[in-house]
Scaffold this active site. Sequence first.
Site, PDB file in Angstrom:
ATOM      1  N   GLY A  31      37.223  49.768  29.239  1.00 36.92           N
ATOM      2  CA  GLY A  31      36.688  49.249  27.934  1.00 36.92           C
ATOM      3  C   GLY A  31      37.399  48.018  27.546  1.00 36.92           C
ATOM      4  O   GLY A  31      37.710  46.991  28.421  1.00 36.92           O
ATOM      5  N   ALA A  32      37.180  47.637  26.345  1.00 29.64           N
ATOM      6  CA  ALA A  32      37.463  46.397  25.891  1.00 29.64           C
ATOM      7  C   ALA A  32      36.561  45.301  26.529  1.00 29.64           C
ATOM      8  O   ALA A  32      37.116  44.337  27.494  1.00 29.64           O
ATOM      9  CB  ALA A  32      39.074  45.807  25.783  1.00 29.64           C
ATOM     10  N   GLY A  36      32.715  39.468  32.047  1.00 28.18           N
ATOM     11  CA  GLY A  36      32.900  40.019  33.587  1.00 28.18           C
ATOM     12  C   GLY A  36      32.680  41.277  33.860  1.00 28.18           C
ATOM     13  O   GLY A  36      31.903  41.520  34.667  1.00 28.18           O
ATOM     14  N   HIS A  37      32.552  42.252  32.830  1.00 22.06           N
ATOM     15  CA  HIS A  37      32.351  43.582  32.923  1.00 22.06           C
ATOM     16  C   HIS A  37      30.699  43.774  32.872  1.00 22.06           C
ATOM     17  O   HIS A  37      30.030  44.460  33.691  1.00 22.06           O
ATOM     18  CB  HIS A  37      32.636  44.591  31.835  1.00 22.06           C
ATOM     19  CG  HIS A  37      34.189  44.640  31.643  1.00 22.06           C
ATOM     20  ND1 HIS A  37      35.096  44.437  30.926  1.00 22.06           N
ATOM     21  CD2 HIS A  37      35.012  45.435  32.517  1.00 22.06           C
ATOM     22  CE1 HIS A  37      36.228  44.717  30.983  1.00 22.06           C
ATOM     23  NE2 HIS A  37      36.131  45.456  32.358  1.00 22.06           N
ATOM     24  N   ASP A 151      40.620  41.441  40.268  1.00 24.89           N
ATOM     25  CA  ASP A 151      41.854  42.307  40.637  1.00 24.89           C
ATOM     26  C   ASP A 151      41.419  42.435  42.324  1.00 24.89           C
ATOM     27  O   ASP A 151      41.026  43.438  42.808  1.00 24.89           O
ATOM     28  CB  ASP A 151      41.357  43.649  40.023  1.00 24.89           C
ATOM     29  CG  ASP A 151      41.584  43.603  38.625  1.00 24.89           C
ATOM     30  OD1 ASP A 151      42.832  43.120  38.092  1.00 24.89           O
ATOM     31  OD2 ASP A 151      40.614  43.789  37.853  1.00 24.89           O
ATOM     32  N   GLN A 154      43.658  45.215  43.885  1.00 27.23           N
ATOM     33  CA  GLN A 154      42.807  46.738  43.697  1.00 27.23           C
ATOM     34  C   GLN A 154      41.415  46.878  44.501  1.00 27.23           C
ATOM     35  O   GLN A 154      41.260  48.101  44.569  1.00 27.23           O
ATOM     36  CB  GLN A 154      42.469  46.661  42.169  1.00 27.23           C
ATOM     37  CG  GLN A 154      41.587  47.959  41.602  1.00 27.23           C
ATOM     38  CD  GLN A 154      41.631  48.047  40.261  1.00 27.23           C
ATOM     39  OE1 GLN A 154      42.315  48.378  39.507  1.00 27.23           O
ATOM     40  NE2 GLN A 154      40.196  47.556  39.443  1.00 27.23           N
TER      41      GLN A 154
END
Length: 281
Positions: A31-32, A36-37, A151, A154
């Site tokens: 969320g937030a 980018g998302h 990330d 990740q």
Amino acid sequence: MILFRKGDELKKYLIAKTGQGLNIGFVPTMGALHEGHLSLIRAAKERSDLVVSSIFVNPTQFNDQQDYLHYPKTIDQDILALEKSACDILFMPDVKEIYPDNYLPLSYDLGFLETVLEGKFRPGHFQGVCQVVDRMLEIVTPGLLFLGQKDYQQCMVIERLIQLKHPSTRLLIVPTMREKNGLAMSSRNLRLSTTDRVKAEAIYKGLMKIKAQLQQGTLQQLCEEVSNDLLDAGFEKVDYISISHATTLAPVNEWDGKTPLVALAAAFISGVRLIDNIPLT
Ligand code: PAF
């Protein structure tokens, strides 16, 4: 956009869709949401028939309880942004749905990856990431999984998880989106004051300095210089500035001019920990 809160209901729905020949693209988030998302959603939209996104602030990946408690939450705005981006399905489970009382935490063999950089400075973090992404992939079983290059480590960890447990999913990594001053977009930026957002550009400038000054030979001095630049710019603590092998993340202290490299940084400004990276070669 259809909202699901229960994993078994979503799974049943998606099995039917896959049965009809639809290809599922998955964008997991905490969320937030920021641009980018949304670039991940756009990438998923281009390459899949059905885009599923999730919003779940995963407690097991926070090694610092304060960071978990202060993680920004903007659910109403997130839902609007996903709808605007034509995301098809939102999965928004609660903690018990992902970690029921009978959940037995699995341990993932991440090898060397878990001992360096984020793995070293955030003990347990990647185990938590694998726990939640493993659960999500079991439910969504996407053909394509979309993650942001911000990330970097990740992405490597999840690639390993996919090899270990979800070989029918393919990971696609989408380039980092940046603010005008170069600051990598991150949900944590919401916790920065306007002044700190300006100061925080030093992290990108530092990585670009490494790219510009990279030369065959010893690299340690360049990393130390950039670390000091960050402290001078107002960062209070630098966890690492590292030049690492781009595909193993082993630190490279002496460069032969050929080994593929990535520069990575993690540093605190006003208590907010920011990470960033730039591939160098
Ligand atoms: O990158 C993130 O936002 C999270 O680590 C992820 C992949 C959604 C797992 O909680």
